[in-house]
Scaffold this motif. Structure first.
Motif, PDB file in Angstrom:
ATOM      1  N   ARG A 361       0.827  -1.202   0.000  1.00 33.27           N
ATOM      2  CA  ARG A 361       0.000   0.000   0.000  1.00 33.27           C
ATOM      3  C   ARG A 361       0.868   1.261   0.000  1.00 33.27           C
ATOM      4  O   ARG A 361       0.570   2.241  -0.683  1.00 33.27           O
ATOM      5  N   ILE A 362       1.937   1.229   0.786  1.00 34.69           N
ATOM      6  CA  ILE A 362       2.827   2.390   0.856  1.00 34.69           C
ATOM      7  C   ILE A 362       3.543   2.592  -0.485  1.00 34.69           C
ATOM      8  O   ILE A 362       3.646   3.718  -0.988  1.00 34.69           O
ATOM      9  N   LYS A 363       4.013   1.506  -1.086  1.00 38.06           N
ATOM     10  CA  LYS A 363       4.694   1.623  -2.384  1.00 38.06           C
ATOM     11  C   LYS A 363       3.724   2.089  -3.470  1.00 38.06           C
ATOM     12  O   LYS A 363       4.083   2.898  -4.334  1.00 38.06           O
ATOM     13  N   GLU A 364       2.526   1.579  -3.429  1.00 40.19           N
ATOM     14  CA  GLU A 364       1.514   1.982  -4.407  1.00 40.19           C
ATOM     15  C   GLU A 364       1.214   3.476  -4.306  1.00 40.19           C
ATOM     16  O   GLU A 364       1.025   4.155  -5.314  1.00 40.19           O
ATOM     17  N   GLU A 365       1.207   3.982  -3.096  1.00 42.84           N
ATOM     18  CA  GLU A 365       0.852   5.384  -2.852  1.00 42.84           C
ATOM     19  C   GLU A 365       2.004   6.345  -3.144  1.00 42.84           C
ATOM     20  O   GLU A 365       1.793   7.447  -3.643  1.00 42.84           O
ATOM     21  N   PHE A 366       3.256   5.912  -2.843  1.00 48.58           N
ATOM     22  CA  PHE A 366       4.354   6.877  -2.835  1.00 48.58           C
ATOM     23  C   PHE A 366       5.524   6.563  -3.768  1.00 48.58           C
ATOM     24  O   PHE A 366       6.491   7.323  -3.792  1.00 48.58           O
ATOM     25  N   ASP A 367       5.478   5.457  -4.518  1.00 47.08           N
ATOM     26  CA  ASP A 367       6.655   5.126  -5.323  1.00 47.08           C
ATOM     27  C   ASP A 367       6.931   6.135  -6.433  1.00 47.08           C
ATOM     28  O   ASP A 367       8.048   6.217  -6.951  1.00 47.08           O
ATOM     29  N   SER A 368       5.950   6.954  -6.803  1.00 46.21           N
ATOM     30  CA  SER A 368       6.192   7.990  -7.803  1.00 46.21           C
ATOM     31  C   SER A 368       6.891   9.206  -7.206  1.00 46.21           C
ATOM     32  O   SER A 368       7.442  10.033  -7.933  1.00 46.21           O
ATOM     33  N   ARG A 369       6.866   9.324  -5.870  1.00 46.11           N
ATOM     34  CA  ARG A 369       7.482  10.471  -5.202  1.00 46.11           C
ATOM     35  C   ARG A 369       8.792  10.120  -4.523  1.00 46.11           C
ATOM     36  O   ARG A 369       9.647  10.992  -4.324  1.00 46.11           O
ATOM     37  N   VAL A 370       8.959   8.862  -4.120  1.00 40.42           N
ATOM     38  CA  VAL A 370      10.166   8.436  -3.414  1.00 40.42           C
ATOM     39  C   VAL A 370      10.789   7.280  -4.187  1.00 40.42           C
ATOM     40  O   VAL A 370      10.151   6.241  -4.377  1.00 40.42           O
ATOM     41  N   LYS A 371      12.028   7.477  -4.610  1.00 39.83           N
ATOM     42  CA  LYS A 371      12.679   6.495  -5.480  1.00 39.83           C
ATOM     43  C   LYS A 371      12.917   5.169  -4.773  1.00 39.83           C
ATOM     44  O   LYS A 371      12.727   4.093  -5.342  1.00 39.83           O
ATOM     45  N   ILE A 372      13.349   5.227  -3.525  1.00 38.83           N
ATOM     46  CA  ILE A 372      13.683   4.012  -2.775  1.00 38.83           C
ATOM     47  C   ILE A 372      12.738   3.879  -1.586  1.00 38.83           C
ATOM     48  O   ILE A 372      12.683   4.762  -0.721  1.00 38.83           O
ATOM     49  N   ILE A 373      11.969   2.806  -1.551  1.00 42.92           N
ATOM     50  CA  ILE A 373      11.138   2.459  -0.401  1.00 42.92           C
ATOM     51  C   ILE A 373      11.559   1.056   0.012  1.00 42.92           C
ATOM     52  O   ILE A 373      11.354   0.092  -0.729  1.00 42.92           O
ATOM     53  N   ALA A 374      12.178   0.947   1.179  1.00 41.90           N
ATOM     54  CA  ALA A 374      12.827  -0.313   1.531  1.00 41.90           C
ATOM     55  C   ALA A 374      12.573  -0.678   2.986  1.00 41.90           C
ATOM     56  O   ALA A 374      12.296   0.179   3.829  1.00 41.90           O
ATOM     57  N   VAL A 375      12.689  -1.969   3.269  1.00 47.30           N
ATOM     58  CA  VAL A 375      12.661  -2.510   4.623  1.00 47.30           C
ATOM     59  C   VAL A 375      14.058  -3.040   4.903  1.00 47.30           C
ATOM     60  O   VAL A 375      14.477  -4.047   4.323  1.00 47.30           O
ATOM     61  N   PRO A 376      14.847  -2.376   5.749  1.00 52.44           N
ATOM     62  CA  PRO A 376      16.218  -2.824   6.002  1.00 52.44           C
ATOM     63  C   PRO A 376      16.254  -4.136   6.768  1.00 52.44           C
ATOM     64  O   PRO A 376      15.232  -4.625   7.259  1.00 52.44           O
ATOM     65  N   ARG A 377      17.436  -4.704   6.881  1.00 48.52           N
ATOM     66  CA  ARG A 377      17.610  -5.942   7.628  1.00 48.52           C
ATOM     67  C   ARG A 377      17.175  -5.765   9.080  1.00 48.52           C
ATOM     68  O   ARG A 377      17.328  -4.699   9.664  1.00 48.52           O
ATOM     69  N   GLN A 378      16.640  -6.812   9.657  1.00 49.61           N
ATOM     70  CA  GLN A 378      16.201  -6.832  11.052  1.00 49.61           C
ATOM     71  C   GLN A 378      15.362  -5.605  11.398  1.00 49.61           C
ATOM     72  O   GLN A 378      15.662  -4.862  12.338  1.00 49.61           O
ATOM     73  N   PRO A 379      14.287  -5.356  10.670  1.00 50.53           N
ATOM     74  CA  PRO A 379      13.502  -4.140  10.937  1.00 50.53           C
ATOM     75  C   PRO A 379      12.910  -4.107  12.334  1.00 50.53           C
ATOM     76  O   PRO A 379      12.716  -3.037  12.905  1.00 50.53           O
ATOM     77  N   ILE A 380      12.643  -5.269  12.905  1.00 49.77           N
ATOM     78  CA  ILE A 380      12.039  -5.314  14.234  1.00 49.77           C
ATOM     79  C   ILE A 380      13.030  -4.876  15.315  1.00 49.77           C
ATOM     80  O   ILE A 380      12.648  -4.442  16.398  1.00 49.77           O
ATOM     81  N   ALA A 381      14.340  -4.974  14.998  1.00 47.14           N
ATOM     82  CA  ALA A 381      15.380  -4.592  15.965  1.00 47.14           C
ATOM     83  C   ALA A 381      16.002  -3.246  15.632  1.00 47.14           C
ATOM     84  O   ALA A 381      16.977  -2.845  16.261  1.00 47.14           O
ATOM     85  N   ALA A 382      15.452  -2.534  14.657  1.00 49.32           N
ATOM     86  CA  ALA A 382      16.054  -1.275  14.207  1.00 49.32           C
ATOM     87  C   ALA A 382      16.150  -0.260  15.338  1.00 49.32           C
ATOM     88  O   ALA A 382      17.164   0.438  15.482  1.00 49.32           O
ATOM     89  N   ILE A 383      15.107  -0.137  16.145  1.00 49.81           N
ATOM     90  CA  ILE A 383      15.097   0.877  17.195  1.00 49.81           C
ATOM     91  C   ILE A 383      16.135   0.567  18.268  1.00 49.81           C
ATOM     92  O   ILE A 383      16.923   1.434  18.659  1.00 49.81           O
ATOM     93  N   VAL A 384      16.150  -0.664  18.743  1.00 49.90           N
ATOM     94  CA  VAL A 384      17.065  -0.981  19.833  1.00 49.90           C
ATOM     95  C   VAL A 384      18.521  -0.917  19.383  1.00 49.90           C
ATOM     96  O   VAL A 384      19.395  -0.473  20.120  1.00 49.90           O
ATOM     97  N   ARG A 385      18.802  -1.331  18.160  1.00 44.80           N
ATOM     98  CA  ARG A 385      20.180  -1.245  17.665  1.00 44.80           C
ATOM     99  C   ARG A 385      20.558   0.213  17.411  1.00 44.80           C
ATOM    100  O   ARG A 385      21.688   0.631  17.689  1.00 44.80           O
ATOM    101  N   GLY A 386      19.624   0.991  16.906  1.00 44.62           N
ATOM    102  CA  GLY A 386      19.894   2.411  16.709  1.00 44.62           C
ATOM    103  C   GLY A 386      20.096   3.139  18.021  1.00 44.62           C
ATOM    104  O   GLY A 386      20.892   4.081  18.103  1.00 44.62           O
ATOM    105  N   ALA A 387      19.380   2.723  19.062  1.00 46.71           N
ATOM    106  CA  ALA A 387      19.539   3.357  20.371  1.00 46.71           C
ATOM    107  C   ALA A 387      20.927   3.099  20.937  1.00 46.71           C
ATOM    108  O   ALA A 387      21.513   3.959  21.603  1.00 46.71           O
TER     109      ALA A 387
END
Length: 536
Positions: A361-387
């Motif tokens: 749904r997000i890609k369908e809505e915004f892929d014409s405005r944003v070139k790269i729409i991606a889910v990085p590795r381990q998205p569920i741990a992104a916050i804790v690793r970034g912290a």
């Protein structure tokens, strides 16, 4: 430690191989002592017997939502004898007992950055991640709870720092963005952190020397993945009756949770939104929640018995569970893109970001405005690793955008044109004096300074009330949306100087918490200054 190893904790009581642990507690009958936490607090009753848990007590969940500015009816209910602050404190205390790793490690909601062979209490930096929409008051309460949980030794301890969930996610995404760009400097990206309860967004730009600047005001809403679960429960109420669901929750909460888990595994996660590949889902109530059969009555029971207690979930039914939630997320993204201008990439992180339907749904809505729409590795741990990245290099964050207008009360002389009813007995009027406006991009160490002089020659102190508001042009301290943040107190020694004591007081808003200072403008003497948050 130039390139420290960061390991994500995967070992929890009763659970191995998961990056996150449930925010849940199981208490004794008096709600005094914690008997289980995390996954074990939600375990099935047959597991409870071996640990001596009281079987008719429901676990306490999602208590952190009580810190959010949401309607009371939206907040998870708590037992009448349990205060949400105690629940948060108890949970932080249990997290603090997790075995310390010889390297850096992370944990859900609370992130510890540990070095080997040091005392945990005195030498470990504790980073608490919070949703973007949490207020300064919420941070103050979290700090109070951390103190009561013995994670810090004093209330204002510098060993505790805050970062928002989208900011931590942005740091993680900046680290992995080299996979998508050759030259990182000048690239801007939007972080859409889709968690279980909240969705938080922030637009960032990569500056020189691997610094990270904030482009737009952080936004967020309570529209995470658990709200899809709520839509499923709403659907169930229509099939089995609200009374049956209420009794199930009251008497067999573990079975209710087990049924939700099966919904997530067999319905929510596999749903892609592709009508051509969709297959009808048969949800077997008799298998996933047998005890509910005793509570279903009347026509609902006759229909379900005829269907052998199998609910047929077609494409439109499942889609209708997602769409109210996904629609709110898309509106949040649309608002961020409108405010932030050019966006080089959009990263989806958090547990709900793994939903294929949400991604499509997000890609369908915004892929014409944003070139790269991606889910990085381990998205569920992104916050804790970034912290953890934040704790290691706090100065990586260069700018933040304020989500509130800050100011103090002042009492200038009443003049013609001011409302007559606001004129005080001393001929003055109480107004809101703005120090910094919402939407301002500030350096993390930027200070905002004002000058004042004592009103009376023998004055030994002065007190300001600090207010915050979402409004951009507030006038009075009792305007709609205005909220008392706390009290700023400044000692005024040297009374022998009378009124000749011009004082500069400074507030800094660039950090996650407000800092204050005051000094004599003539002598340069630093005055004792305190800022007490209003936590009531």
């Amino acid at each position: 430690m130039a390139n420290p190893e960061i390991s994500t904790n995967e070992r929890w009581p009763g659970l191995i191989g998961q990056y996150k642990v449930n925010t849940a507690l199981q208490y004794d009958r008096t709600y005094t002592n914690v008997q289980a936490w995390g996954y074990e607090a939600l375990a099935k009753k047959r597991n409870h017997r071996s640990s001596g848990l009281t079987e008719d007590l429901k676990p306490v969940e999602l208590f952190k939502f009580h810190l959010g500015e949401i309607p009371d009816e939206e907040k998870p209910s708590l037992p009448s004898s349990l205060n949400y602050k105690k629940a948060i404190t108890d949970y932080l205390r249990e997290i603090g007992k997790v075995e310390k790793s010889p390297t850096h490690y992370v944990a859900k909601d609370t992130i510890h950055i540990c070095w080997p062979n040091v005392n945990f209490m005195n030498n470990v930096l504790l980073i608490l991640t919070i949703p973007a929409e949490f207020t300064d008051k919420a941070k103050g309460i979290m700090r109070e709870c951390a103190l009561n949980a013995n994670l810090i030794s004093t209330l204002r301890s510098s060993h505790l720092q805050f970062t928002t969930e989208p900011e931590a996610a942005a740091l993680y995404c900046m680290k992995v963005s080299s996979e998508y760009f050759d030259n990182l400097v000048g690239k801007s990206f939007l972080i859409c952190d889709c968690g279980g309860g909240t969705v938080d967004l922030t637009a960032r730009t990569i500056l020189e020397d691997n610094k990270l600047g904030e482009i737009t005001e952080r936004t967020g809403d309570f529209c995470g993945g658990t709200y899809v679960d709520r839509e499923f429960v709403r659907y169930l109420r229509g099939k089995v009756g609200s009374t049956a669901i209420d009794l199930l929750i009251e008497n067999y909460y573990d079975q209710y949770q087990y049924m939700i888990q099966k919904f997530c595994k067999h319905v929510k996660l596999p749903f892609t939104g592709d009508r051509n590949t969709f297959k009808l889902v048969e949800f077997d109530l008799a298998e996933y929640c047998k005890v509910i059969k005793q509570y279903v009555k009347g026509e609902e029971k006759l229909i379900l018995e005829e269907d052998e207690w199998i609910l047929e979930l077609d494409f439109e039914t499942i889609k209708s569970m997602f769409d109210p939630v996904v629609g709110r997320i898309i509106r949040l993204i649309r608002g961020q893109l409108a405010a932030g201008g050019n966006c080089s990439a959009m990263f989806l992180v958090g547990g709900f970001s793994e939903s294929k339907y949400l991604q499509s749904r997000i890609k369908e809505e915004f892929d014409s405005r944003v070139k790269i729409i991606a889910v990085p590795r381990q998205p569920i741990a992104a916050i804790v690793r970034g912290a953890v990245e934040y704790g290691l290099k706090i100065n990586t964050i260069k700018t933040r955008v304020l989500t509130y207008t800050y100011g103090v009360d002042c009492s200038p002389e009443w003049t013609d044109g001011d409302p007559p009813e606001r004129k005080t007995s001393k001929g003055r009027i109480i107004k809101f004096f703005e120090m910094v406006k919402r939407g301002t991009r500030v350096e993390v160490d930027q200070e905002f300074t004002e000058r004042f002089v004592p009103v009376f020659p023998d004055q030994t102190g002065i007190t300001f009330s600090v207010y915050v508001t979402k409004e951009y042009n507030a006038v009075y301290c009792d305007d709609p949306g205005m909220r008392l943040l706390g009290t700023l107190s400044i000692d005024l020694p040297d009374t022998h100087l009378g009124l000749n004591r011009p004082v500069l007081y400074t507030l800094s808003f660039g950090q996650m918490e407000i800092n204050c200072a005051a000094k004599n403008q003539i002598t340069g003497d630093i005055y004792n200054t305190t800022f007490a948050l209003d936590l009531d």
